[in-house]
Design an enzyme around this catalytic site. Structure first.
Site, PDB file in Angstrom:
ATOM      1  N   LYS A 231       0.922  -0.988  -0.247  1.00  0.00           N
ATOM      2  CA  LYS A 231      -0.015   0.048   0.043  1.00  0.00           C
ATOM      3  C   LYS A 231       0.866   1.159  -0.052  1.00  0.00           C
ATOM      4  O   LYS A 231       1.639   1.416   0.943  1.00  0.00           O
ATOM      5  CB  LYS A 231      -0.842  -0.026   1.367  1.00  0.00           C
ATOM      6  CG  LYS A 231      -1.676   1.236   1.521  1.00  0.00           C
ATOM      7  CD  LYS A 231      -2.457   1.257   2.642  1.00  0.00           C
ATOM      8  CE  LYS A 231      -3.158   2.503   3.039  1.00  0.00           C
ATOM      9  NZ  LYS A 231      -3.817   2.671   4.335  1.00  0.00           N
ATOM     10  N   ASP A 236      -2.832  10.545   2.680  1.00  0.00           N
ATOM     11  CA  ASP A 236      -4.153  10.118   3.397  1.00  0.00           C
ATOM     12  C   ASP A 236      -4.788  10.993   4.013  1.00  0.00           C
ATOM     13  O   ASP A 236      -4.490  11.252   5.263  1.00  0.00           O
ATOM     14  CB  ASP A 236      -4.348   8.668   3.755  1.00  0.00           C
ATOM     15  CG  ASP A 236      -5.693   8.278   4.047  1.00  0.00           C
ATOM     16  OD1 ASP A 236      -6.569   8.872   3.329  1.00  0.00           O
ATOM     17  OD2 ASP A 236      -5.915   7.533   4.912  1.00  0.00           O
ATOM     18  N   LYS A 243     -10.509  13.198   7.924  1.00  0.00           N
ATOM     19  CA  LYS A 243      -9.666  12.878   9.053  1.00  0.00           C
ATOM     20  C   LYS A 243      -9.874  13.871  10.039  1.00  0.00           C
ATOM     21  O   LYS A 243      -9.687  15.020   9.423  1.00  0.00           O
ATOM     22  CB  LYS A 243      -8.297  12.283   8.723  1.00  0.00           C
ATOM     23  CG  LYS A 243      -8.000  10.914   8.463  1.00  0.00           C
ATOM     24  CD  LYS A 243      -6.697  10.612   8.286  1.00  0.00           C
ATOM     25  CE  LYS A 243      -6.196   9.364   7.436  1.00  0.00           C
ATOM     26  NZ  LYS A 243      -6.715   8.186   8.354  1.00  0.00           N
ATOM     27  N   ASP A 254       1.581   6.785   5.509  1.00  0.00           N
ATOM     28  CA  ASP A 254       0.839   5.537   5.104  1.00  0.00           C
ATOM     29  C   ASP A 254       1.353   5.034   3.890  1.00  0.00           C
ATOM     30  O   ASP A 254       0.745   4.007   3.261  1.00  0.00           O
ATOM     31  CB  ASP A 254      -0.568   6.402   4.690  1.00  0.00           C
ATOM     32  CG  ASP A 254      -1.886   5.440   4.900  1.00  0.00           C
ATOM     33  OD1 ASP A 254      -1.832   4.375   5.747  1.00  0.00           O
ATOM     34  OD2 ASP A 254      -3.121   5.756   4.142  1.00  0.00           O
ATOM     35  N   ASP A 313     -12.181   6.923   3.993  1.00  0.00           N
ATOM     36  CA  ASP A 313     -10.957   6.714   4.629  1.00  0.00           C
ATOM     37  C   ASP A 313     -10.515   5.069   4.786  1.00  0.00           C
ATOM     38  O   ASP A 313      -9.531   4.734   5.421  1.00  0.00           O
ATOM     39  CB  ASP A 313     -11.067   7.398   6.114  1.00  0.00           C
ATOM     40  CG  ASP A 313      -9.801   7.702   6.632  1.00  0.00           C
ATOM     41  OD1 ASP A 313      -8.849   7.699   5.953  1.00  0.00           O
ATOM     42  OD2 ASP A 313      -9.586   7.652   7.968  1.00  0.00           O
ATOM     43  N   GLU A 315      -9.564   3.342   2.383  1.00  0.00           N
ATOM     44  CA  GLU A 315      -9.077   3.598   0.887  1.00  0.00           C
ATOM     45  C   GLU A 315      -7.894   2.671   0.757  1.00  0.00           C
ATOM     46  O   GLU A 315      -7.809   2.235  -0.428  1.00  0.00           O
ATOM     47  CB  GLU A 315      -8.596   5.170   0.818  1.00  0.00           C
ATOM     48  CG  GLU A 315      -7.382   5.523   1.120  1.00  0.00           C
ATOM     49  CD  GLU A 315      -6.968   5.259   2.406  1.00  0.00           C
ATOM     50  OE1 GLU A 315      -5.759   4.881   2.841  1.00  0.00           O
ATOM     51  OE2 GLU A 315      -7.747   5.393   3.184  1.00  0.00           O
ATOM     52  N   ARG A 317      -7.333  -0.358   1.553  1.00  0.00           N
ATOM     53  CA  ARG A 317      -7.832  -1.939   0.945  1.00  0.00           C
ATOM     54  C   ARG A 317      -8.519  -1.792  -0.443  1.00  0.00           C
ATOM     55  O   ARG A 317      -8.173  -2.693  -0.986  1.00  0.00           O
ATOM     56  CB  ARG A 317      -8.996  -2.467   2.122  1.00  0.00           C
ATOM     57  CG  ARG A 317     -10.235  -1.552   1.968  1.00  0.00           C
ATOM     58  CD  ARG A 317     -11.306  -1.694   3.350  1.00  0.00           C
ATOM     59  NE  ARG A 317     -10.412  -1.160   4.543  1.00  0.00           N
ATOM     60  CZ  ARG A 317     -10.882  -1.354   5.772  1.00  0.00           C
ATOM     61  NH1 ARG A 317     -12.004  -1.907   6.197  1.00  0.00           N
ATOM     62  NH2 ARG A 317     -10.355  -0.834   6.808  1.00  0.00           N
TER      63      ARG A 317
END
Length: 467
Positions: A231, A236, A243, A254, A313, A315, A317
């Site tokens: 990933k 993010d 967030k 991230d 959020d 995201e 996955r």
């Protein structure tokens, strides 16, 4: 910081200061002095005695982790002095732990300091009267692994203004050139053409184009074929499910999963492991804007499965879903497929900041991964799938929902979501690594500094070496 292996008697090697790792004060030459200053045989207890040219550091056990933590603490103290050379006698100490602890413990990220510390040419000499070929091999291998971890840390620590998908792709190409491995980068046109709509949607509102990066290390007569999927969320914001301000800080981390894949591939090539390794990275930035994907959207992934978005959020996955499908479509006869992601805060709540959550369908494989992680010096534990949690990610309007209908077991439900994008023939070959806890911690721990730790690199390399 340079670490040398010196084949010579400890007393015959000149140095400015000597380092001693102490697990039993009774047998210590300077016992009286140390007792008077309250020294104890505990982790990270350090005594600098410049008048006699010695650093003593406490050590609770003789395992890898204890020795690595001890030498890291000693090196930090050494770095604060004006001494240029230090020496330590190998004796029965773990050579791998000494080398890796010293190199990982001396890491600093000061790229953005206007006044940088003046770099001193400091060296640690590890001394023994006799070295075997096995010891020399451990020494060289440990240097390569430590360099890969520190390279990963650098990438993760770099701020999002200076590290977005295009830069991640450039970094991958540069690393591939240095390691003499293949690197292919695909842009958004490729994602559209190949129905990678989940990944494409996440990066849609960003000014930076999403990139799919594919690295390949293909030695002759490879014994196994391993695929690593990372990933690479270079930042993010949470998207429209924005967030809170405090939670946006550290989101440069991230990209830790994709960064780990880069670090692993750089080391695999230098170690010349007899294993074919592919690294797939979904480099994306999740932002807000008029073109942002929305809660209530239904996305179709590369394998045709439809996903109801209930939280933008969740995201990572979505990016991994398409990357996992790409990997299985493009690469035949896979022996193992691992994905790495700072996927859920739930994993941090469940197992703490320092531990990787390991998930998958094959119990034996998960145990092997955890065992190799612990051997490498990384903490990991398994989290079990079950049929009842699987039901919580069902959607009423699509095949699957990107978040569960319960707040409990969030790390596991995220893993179960990814399981929907693992093809039947690869179900027992796949392991999901949730590295959300240890990947980035805002305080130093052991031989890890504030910030990025390079989580997953040493554990994976240890696993690959056993193949």
């Amino acid at each position: 910081m340079k670490v040398n292996l010196i084949e010579n008697d400890f007393k015959n090697v000149e140095s400015d200061i000597e380092i001693f790792i102490v697990d039993d004060l009774e047998n210590c030459e300077d016992k009286d002095i140390l007792e008077n200053i309250g020294f104890e045989e505990k982790d990270e207890t350090v005594a600098l005695l410049p008048e006699i040219g010695r650093i003593y550091v406490g050590c609770e056990n003789q395992d890898y982790e204890s020795i690595a933590i001890a030498i890291a603490a000693a090196i930090k103290k050494f770095n604060d002095t004006k001494f240029e050379t230090a020496k330590i006698e190998l004796n029965d100490l773990d050579l791998k732990a000494l080398v890796e602890g010293a190199l990982l413990g001396s890491y600093e990220f000061d790229e953005y300091k206007s006044k940088k510390k003046k770099k001193k040419k400091q060296e640690l000499n590890i001394c023994s009267s006799k070295f075997t070929s096995e010891m020399k091999e451990i020494y060289e291998e440990s240097k390569i692994i430590s360099k890969a971890v520190n390279k990963t840390r650098d990438i993760v620590n770099t701020p999002p203004a200076d590290f977005y998908p295009k830069i991640m792709a450039k970094t991958a190409k540069k690393m591939a050139k240095e390691a003499q491995i293949e690197c292919v980068v695909h842009g958004e046109e490729y994602l559209k053409k190949n129905s990678m709509n989940a990944m494409l949607s996440v990066g849609r509102a960003s000014t930076h184009e999403s990139k799919l990066i594919h690295l390949s290390y293909k030695p002759e007569n490879a014994k196994k074929k391993v695929v690593l999927v990372g990933k690479g969320l270079t930042y993010d914001s949470g998207g429209l499910s924005l967030k809170p301000a405090d939670y946006m800080v550290t989101m440069k981390s991230d990209k830790s999963g994709g960064s780990a894949v880069l670090g692993i591939l750089s080391a695999v090539a230098k170690l010349k492991l007899p294993v074919e390794v592919h690294g797939i990275i979904g480099a994306v930035e999740n932002m807000i804007g008029g073109d942002a994907y929305k809660p209530d959207d239904v996305l179709k992934a590369k394998n045709g499965k439809t996903i109801e978005v209930r939280n933008t959020d969740a995201e990572g996955r979505l990016v991994l879903a398409d990357c996992l499908c790409y990997a299985q479509d493009e690469i035949e006869d896979i022996d193992y497929i691992f994905d790495f992601a700072t996927l859920t805060g739930a994993c941090v709540v469940g197992v703490g900041e320092y531990t990787i959550g390991i998930m998958g369908n094959d119990t034996v494989l998960k145990r092997e991964v955890v065992s190799n992680s612990l051997q490498s010096g990384e903490y990991a534990t398994t989290l079990p799938f079950n049929r009842f949690l699987r039901k919580t990610i069902k959607s009423e309007i699509a095949d699957i929902c990107n978040i569960a209908n319960t707040r409990y077991g969030g790390a596991i439900t995220a893993g179960l979501f990814l399981d929907n994008f693992i093809y039947e023939e690869n179900k027992d070959k796949w392991v999901h690594w949730d590295i959300a806890g240890p990947a980035f911690v805002e305080k130093a721990w052991g031989y890890n500094p504030h910030g990025a730790s390079g989580a997953g690199v040493r554990a994976t390399l240890q696993f690959l070496k056993t193949l």
